[in-house]
Design a protein around this motif. Structure first.
Motif, PDB file in Angstrom:
ATOM      1  N   HIS A  27       0.862  -1.195  -0.063  1.00 18.98           N
ATOM      2  CA  HIS A  27       0.085   0.085  -0.037  1.00 18.98           C
ATOM      3  C   HIS A  27       0.922   1.245   0.169  1.00 18.98           C
ATOM      4  N   VAL A  28       1.771   1.242   0.623  1.00 22.87           N
ATOM      5  CA  VAL A  28       2.872   2.442   0.618  1.00 22.87           C
ATOM      6  C   VAL A  28       3.269   2.669  -0.720  1.00 22.87           C
ATOM      7  N   VAL A  31       0.679   4.449  -2.797  1.00 23.45           N
ATOM      8  CA  VAL A  31       0.616   5.850  -2.478  1.00 23.45           C
ATOM      9  C   VAL A  31       1.859   6.578  -2.814  1.00 23.45           C
ATOM     10  N   SER A  32       3.126   5.726  -2.800  1.00 22.72           N
ATOM     11  CA  SER A  32       4.310   6.533  -3.702  1.00 22.72           C
ATOM     12  C   SER A  32       4.042   6.616  -5.063  1.00 22.72           C
ATOM     13  N   VAL A  35       0.489   9.448  -5.570  1.00 22.85           N
ATOM     14  CA  VAL A  35       0.702  10.515  -4.803  1.00 22.85           C
ATOM     15  C   VAL A  35       2.045  11.238  -5.233  1.00 22.85           C
ATOM     16  N   GLY A 204      -5.189   2.912  -5.017  1.00 27.71           N
ATOM     17  CA  GLY A 204      -5.202   4.460  -4.370  1.00 27.71           C
ATOM     18  C   GLY A 204      -5.858   5.557  -5.251  1.00 27.71           C
ATOM     19  N   LEU A 230      -8.756   7.177  -2.324  1.00 33.80           N
ATOM     20  CA  LEU A 230      -7.943   7.205  -1.128  1.00 33.80           C
ATOM     21  C   LEU A 230      -6.738   7.744  -1.411  1.00 33.80           C
ATOM     22  N   GLY A 231      -6.059   8.019  -2.465  1.00 33.26           N
ATOM     23  CA  GLY A 231      -5.008   8.849  -2.884  1.00 33.26           C
ATOM     24  C   GLY A 231      -5.196  10.343  -2.344  1.00 33.26           C
ATOM     25  N   TRP A 232      -6.299  10.900  -2.332  1.00 36.16           N
ATOM     26  CA  TRP A 232      -6.978  12.116  -2.039  1.00 36.16           C
ATOM     27  C   TRP A 232      -6.830  12.473  -0.443  1.00 36.16           C
ATOM     28  N   TRP A 234      -5.020  10.590   1.438  1.00 37.44           N
ATOM     29  CA  TRP A 234      -3.552  10.868   1.713  1.00 37.44           C
ATOM     30  C   TRP A 234      -3.093  12.146   1.616  1.00 37.44           C
ATOM     31  N   LEU A 237      -4.397  14.153   4.516  1.00 40.95           N
ATOM     32  CA  LEU A 237      -3.562  14.076   5.728  1.00 40.95           C
ATOM     33  C   LEU A 237      -2.295  14.727   5.660  1.00 40.95           C
ATOM     34  N   PHE A 238      -1.351  14.561   4.603  1.00 43.91           N
ATOM     35  CA  PHE A 238      -0.254  15.274   4.255  1.00 43.91           C
ATOM     36  C   PHE A 238      -0.236  16.563   4.495  1.00 43.91           C
TER      37      PHE A 238
END
Length: 397
Positions: A27-28, A31-32, A35, A204, A230-232, A234, A237-238
């Motif tokens: 999953h990381v 996201v990498s 995003v 993501g 889900l990417g949005w 993250w 959150l960032f």
């Protein structure tokens, strides 16, 4: 004891714990990609803290061996020639099976020196990129294999294999393959991109591929209330942590109640929001008129008109010969449907006047006048609503 540690791993984790490890690490990686590589590097849809950028660069080197410049350049080239000659990974050109199972190979083949030079600008060019990440792409994934073997023993080889296949299959294969062949379309963008799932969780948010191809510079890929990116989540959150700032989430327009004139402000607002405008045309003009015509038609014509809205609203670039024959049959039995079909094509043609100022305004005014003169009520109501469009003062500033 040493042999036992090698076979079972020094940590002695149970299968459920290993499964959680695989899900978290993959999953990381997703996201990498979505995003950092996609939304930040390729499209600059957000700003990102240098520390977070470097974490993603390191993680991708460790888990995929991908080079930021190569991925970014190939993806940018894809957007300049999506689903036509020159697209480095279109299933329309190369076949769905080839892209689905050999997606990573198409990325590597597309990363030619010419492509990197033309489309790779603005990507990392520091010491660690030039001395470690780029020349030693296999070092990171080899290091990950050693870590997995140390933690999980022989089973670590399977864990590593899953990690290595995750991006080539899901991102390079499924997104670029299925995302241009199967699913639904919120917008009639010029290429064949589809949303193959409304909930962007596993990849993501990349599942919302039609939305992305319509608004490629948007940091948010979901547009409908029922869609989830889900990417949005993250990115938000960032943002809260002070590590990222979204730069765009799509065009911003407003409606001014009582506005009935068509000026340059109206024209630019409609132009900027043209994909949503055309989506509304499909739902508010074509769909109700198809129903009206079907109710008053004989049985044979009703069969012809069944599910005719999609073909009447399909982007002209994507209409095949069979669909053109059907459009000809539909418009042949219904003058009103012929009118709104032709007016849709003419409105799309108005966009070709973009950047010409007064010519654009004149073309849009002419289209609105002709649309109102048809006497078709749903079309007149649509034009009246377009006249209320305006560019928000905050955007003009």
């Amino acid at each position: 004891m040493i042999l036992e540690d090698w076979w079972y791993g020094a940590a002695g984790f149970s299968l459920p714990i290993i499964a959680v490890y695989v899900l978290l690490t993959t999953h990381v990686t997703i996201v990498s990609v979505t995003v950092y590589l996609h939304r930040f590097s390729a499209h600059r849809a957000l700003e990102m803290h240098p520390g977070l950028q470097h974490f993603f660069r390191f993680w991708l080197w460790l888990t995929t061996g991908m080079i930021t410049k190569e991925w970014t350049a190939v993806h940018r080239k894809h957007h300049t020639a999506a689903d036509v000659d020159g697209d480095p990974h279109s299933p329309k050109i190369h076949g769905l099976g080839a892209i689905l199972f050999q997606g990573a190979e198409f990325y590597r083949a597309g990363a030619t020196p010419e492509t990197l030079e033309r489309y790779g600008k603005g990507t990392p060019d520091d010491w660690i990129e030039n001395r470690v990440y780029t020349p030693h792409t296999s070092l990171g994934v080899s290091l990950l294999l050693v870590v997995n073997l140390a933690l999980f023993g022989v089973l670590g080889l399977t864990v590593w294999a899953v990690q290595m296949l995750w991006i080539p299959f899901l991102a390079a294969g499924v997104v670029n393959g299925v995302g241009h062949r199967l699913g639904y379309r919120n917008f009639e963008c010029p290429d064949a991109a589809t949303n193959f799932a409304p909930w962007g969780i596993l990849i993501g948010g990349e599942e919302l591929h039609n939305n992305h191809h319509t608004y490629p510079n948007s940091a948010k890929l979901s547009v409908k209330p029922w869609e989830f990116d889900l990417g949005w989540a993250w990115i938000r959150l960032f943002e809260r942590l002070g590590l990222a700032t979204p730069l765009s989430t799509g065009p911003v327009v407003e409606r001014v109640e009582g506005k009935t004139s068509i000026d340059m402000d109206t024209t630019w607002a409609v132009l900027n929001d043209r994909f949503r405008v055309m989506s509304r045309y499909a739902e508010e003009v074509v769909a109700p008129l198809v129903k009206q015509e079907a109710r008053r038609a004989d049985a044979g014509t009703r069969r012809l008109l069944r599910r005719s809205k999609p073909v009447l609203c399909r982007h002209d670039n994507l209409v095949n010969d069979r669909q053109r024959r059907r459009i000809s049959e539909i418009t042949g039995v219904s003058p009103r449907l012929k009118t709104i079909y032709e007016k849709r094509l003419e409105l799309v043609d108005v966009w070709s006047q973009r950047g010409r100022g007064e010519d654009l305004l004149a073309a849009f005014r002419e289209w609105c006048g002709e649309a109102e003169a048809t006497g078709i009520q749903v079309l007149k109501e649509f034009v009246a609503d377009l006249k209320s469009y305006s560019v928000p003062a905050t955007v003009r500033a």
